[in-house]
Design a protein around this motif. Sequence first.
Motif, PDB file in Angstrom:
ATOM      1  N   GLY A 111       0.776  -1.077  -0.012  1.00 18.42           N
ATOM      2  CA  GLY A 111       0.037  -0.150  -0.314  1.00 18.42           C
ATOM      3  C   GLY A 111       0.828   1.346   0.078  1.00 18.42           C
ATOM      4  O   GLY A 111       2.067   1.321  -0.155  1.00 18.42           O
ATOM      5  N   LYS A 112       0.339   2.356   0.093  1.00 14.11           N
ATOM      6  CA  LYS A 112       0.924   3.842   0.325  1.00 14.11           C
ATOM      7  C   LYS A 112       1.785   3.721   1.593  1.00 14.11           C
ATOM      8  O   LYS A 112       1.610   3.111   2.608  1.00 14.11           O
ATOM      9  CB  LYS A 112      -0.009   4.691   0.253  1.00 14.11           C
ATOM     10  N   ALA A 113       2.578   4.815   1.460  1.00 11.12           N
ATOM     11  CA  ALA A 113       3.549   4.784   2.680  1.00 11.12           C
ATOM     12  C   ALA A 113       2.962   4.863   4.152  1.00 11.12           C
ATOM     13  O   ALA A 113       3.520   4.473   4.851  1.00 11.12           O
ATOM     14  CB  ALA A 113       4.478   6.149   2.396  1.00 11.12           C
ATOM     15  N   HIS A 114       1.727   5.471   4.230  1.00 16.89           N
ATOM     16  CA  HIS A 114       1.347   5.591   5.225  1.00 16.89           C
ATOM     17  C   HIS A 114       0.774   4.319   6.154  1.00 16.89           C
ATOM     18  O   HIS A 114       0.729   3.977   7.125  1.00 16.89           O
ATOM     19  CB  HIS A 114       0.087   6.729   5.437  1.00 16.89           C
ATOM     20  N   ALA A 115       0.136   3.571   5.197  1.00 13.87           N
ATOM     21  CA  ALA A 115      -0.164   2.181   5.434  1.00 13.87           C
ATOM     22  C   ALA A 115       1.047   1.202   5.760  1.00 13.87           C
ATOM     23  O   ALA A 115       1.279   0.432   6.664  1.00 13.87           O
ATOM     24  CB  ALA A 115      -0.981   1.372   4.155  1.00 13.87           C
ATOM     25  N   ARG A 116       2.146   1.467   5.089  1.00 10.41           N
ATOM     26  CA  ARG A 116       3.367   0.799   5.452  1.00 10.41           C
ATOM     27  C   ARG A 116       3.946   1.225   6.692  1.00 10.41           C
ATOM     28  O   ARG A 116       4.470   0.155   7.260  1.00 10.41           O
ATOM     29  CB  ARG A 116       4.543   0.726   4.241  1.00 10.41           C
ATOM     30  N   ASN A 117       3.970   2.299   6.886  1.00  7.84           N
ATOM     31  CA  ASN A 117       4.550   2.722   8.086  1.00  7.84           C
ATOM     32  C   ASN A 117       3.846   2.580   9.469  1.00  7.84           C
ATOM     33  O   ASN A 117       4.118   2.232  10.422  1.00  7.84           O
ATOM     34  CB  ASN A 117       4.488   4.433   8.015  1.00  7.84           C
ATOM     35  N   ARG A 118       2.489   2.489   9.209  1.00  4.42           N
ATOM     36  CA  ARG A 118       1.560   1.986  10.149  1.00  4.42           C
ATOM     37  C   ARG A 118       1.643   0.612  10.635  1.00  4.42           C
ATOM     38  O   ARG A 118       1.830   0.130  11.869  1.00  4.42           O
ATOM     39  CB  ARG A 118       0.149   2.111   9.833  1.00  4.42           C
ATOM     40  N   PHE A 119       1.860  -0.228   9.518  1.00  5.26           N
ATOM     41  CA  PHE A 119       2.296  -1.726   9.815  1.00  5.26           C
ATOM     42  C   PHE A 119       3.538  -2.082  10.678  1.00  5.26           C
ATOM     43  O   PHE A 119       3.773  -2.588  11.663  1.00  5.26           O
ATOM     44  CB  PHE A 119       2.362  -2.610   8.550  1.00  5.26           C
ATOM     45  N   LYS A 120       4.721  -1.189  10.121  1.00  2.00           N
ATOM     46  CA  LYS A 120       5.979  -1.138  10.667  1.00  2.00           C
ATOM     47  C   LYS A 120       5.824  -0.735  12.217  1.00  2.00           C
ATOM     48  O   LYS A 120       6.535  -1.458  12.985  1.00  2.00           O
ATOM     49  CB  LYS A 120       6.966  -0.559  10.091  1.00  2.00           C
ATOM     50  N   ARG A 121       5.040   0.371  12.474  1.00  2.00           N
ATOM     51  CA  ARG A 121       4.855   0.895  13.862  1.00  2.00           C
ATOM     52  C   ARG A 121       4.236  -0.219  14.808  1.00  2.00           C
ATOM     53  O   ARG A 121       4.737  -0.454  15.851  1.00  2.00           O
ATOM     54  CB  ARG A 121       4.106   2.180  13.879  1.00  2.00           C
ATOM     55  N   LEU A 122       3.150  -1.066  14.252  1.00  2.00           N
ATOM     56  CA  LEU A 122       2.735  -2.062  14.907  1.00  2.00           C
ATOM     57  C   LEU A 122       3.532  -3.284  15.401  1.00  2.00           C
ATOM     58  O   LEU A 122       3.581  -3.587  16.469  1.00  2.00           O
ATOM     59  CB  LEU A 122       1.436  -2.480  14.367  1.00  2.00           C
TER      60      LEU A 122
END
Length: 112
Positions: A47-58
């Motif tokens: 997905g877009k950057a915000h979705a990838r970053n959210r996954f990595k944060r989780l």
Amino acid sequence: MRLRTRREYQRMAHGIKRYIGQWIIVDIRPNRKTYSQLGITVTRRFGKAHARNRFKRLVREAFRLSHQQYFHPYALVVKPRTLAHQAGMSDIHSELRHFVQQADSHFMQASG
């Protein structure tokens, strides 16, 4: 406590145990260091950057909450499944803990 270099990720190709869950895919191998290490791989297909970053944060938070409870130090590489967009913190945390517990029993049987 992170896997950072290409060489560290390439080492993960040998001696791993792969676990595939509803939310994540985890490659685990015993680590020779005194602590566990985490690597996260999320491609643009996710997905877009915000979705990838959210996954990595989780994933980082799930690892932070549970890495001290691991029986052995491990090197882990976590990848998202398609449904990971819908996953919450508790989903990823429980699945990661479950896979590490399975790895504990697998590697204990293999070593002795």
